[in-house]
Design a protein around this motif. Structure first.
Motif, PDB file in Angstrom:
ATOM      1  N   LYS A 171       0.858  -1.189   0.000  1.00 22.77           N
ATOM      2  CA  LYS A 171       0.000   0.000   0.000  1.00 22.77           C
ATOM      3  C   LYS A 171       0.887   1.230   0.000  1.00 22.77           C
ATOM      4  O   LYS A 171       1.737   1.357   0.887  1.00 22.77           O
ATOM      5  N   TYR A 182       1.114   5.417  -0.066  1.00 24.87           N
ATOM      6  CA  TYR A 182       0.403   6.676   0.170  1.00 24.87           C
ATOM      7  C   TYR A 182       1.283   7.815  -0.307  1.00 24.87           C
ATOM      8  O   TYR A 182       2.406   7.952   0.174  1.00 24.87           O
ATOM      9  N   TYR A 218      -3.500   7.037  -3.295  1.00 23.34           N
ATOM     10  CA  TYR A 218      -3.379   5.784  -2.567  1.00 23.34           C
ATOM     11  C   TYR A 218      -3.277   4.679  -3.607  1.00 23.34           C
ATOM     12  O   TYR A 218      -4.095   4.628  -4.522  1.00 23.34           O
ATOM     13  N   MET A 219      -2.252   3.871  -3.526  1.00 18.78           N
ATOM     14  CA  MET A 219      -2.070   2.811  -4.519  1.00 18.78           C
ATOM     15  C   MET A 219      -1.899   1.466  -3.863  1.00 18.78           C
ATOM     16  O   MET A 219      -1.227   1.368  -2.829  1.00 18.78           O
ATOM     17  N   GLU A 220      -2.514   0.464  -4.428  1.00 19.36           N
ATOM     18  CA  GLU A 220      -2.325  -0.905  -3.955  1.00 19.36           C
ATOM     19  C   GLU A 220      -1.621  -1.691  -5.043  1.00 19.36           C
ATOM     20  O   GLU A 220      -2.116  -1.773  -6.173  1.00 19.36           O
ATOM     21  N   LEU A 221      -0.486  -2.263  -4.716  1.00 15.59           N
ATOM     22  CA  LEU A 221       0.277  -3.048  -5.688  1.00 15.59           C
ATOM     23  C   LEU A 221       0.373  -4.491  -5.216  1.00 15.59           C
ATOM     24  O   LEU A 221       0.522  -4.742  -4.017  1.00 15.59           O
ATOM     25  N   SER A 222       0.291  -5.404  -6.149  1.00 22.02           N
ATOM     26  CA  SER A 222       0.604  -6.800  -5.847  1.00 22.02           C
ATOM     27  C   SER A 222       1.933  -7.114  -6.507  1.00 22.02           C
ATOM     28  O   SER A 222       2.120  -6.860  -7.691  1.00 22.02           O
ATOM     29  N   LEU A 223       2.847  -7.640  -5.724  1.00 22.34           N
ATOM     30  CA  LEU A 223       4.180  -7.958  -6.240  1.00 22.34           C
ATOM     31  C   LEU A 223       4.485  -9.432  -6.002  1.00 22.34           C
ATOM     32  O   LEU A 223       4.211  -9.952  -4.929  1.00 22.34           O
TER      33      LEU A 223
END
Lengths: 84, 84
Positions: B5, B7, B42-47
């Motif tokens: 997450k 910000y 606000y960003m949600e990344l899946s890595l």
């Protein structure tokens, strides 16, 4: 005084072209590990204390202006600050 | 798999016209208790897991693409997810 943090995100079922663009850019830049990117908004509000319940006020503001309930979800955190 | 997450907020010293507009709208709508509004991303990344340290990767992504370090600050949270 309250410090309120509001997070607005697109619902799961809604396409996020901005997130897709960022994901593609990251991949192009060499970050192959990136699987998914979703982009939302983050807002910090300062509220004065009033007679009205702060949770009720914030919820209403989120539903009326800060988010679009048709395509977005929101969550918030409220911190009470002591005047300095 | 990591869920990250991010910000991104404007630095304190940078004017936030979008925040000012939202504050004015909220006041017009009757929320006089609003003192200040600051708007960020606000960003949600899946890595996926890689050999590289995930903190290092995320920090680099924030500095190179996800934020503009001249006018913005960022912070992030990393959660490790178990594959389902």
């Amino acid at each position: 005084m309250y410090k309120v943090k509001v997070y607005v995100t697109l619902r799961e079922s809604v396409l996020d072209p901005q997130g897709t663009a960022v994901k593609k850019s990251l991949k192009t830049m060499g970050y192959g590990a990136v699987e998914d990117v979703r982009i939302g908004k983050y807002m910090e509000l300062s509220l004065e204390k009033t007679d009205r319940d702060v949770h009720e006020t914030v919820k209403e503001m989120c539903e009326r202006l800060l988010s679009n309930p048709v395509i977005e979800d929101y969550r918030y955190e409220i911190e009470e600050c002591v005047a300095q």
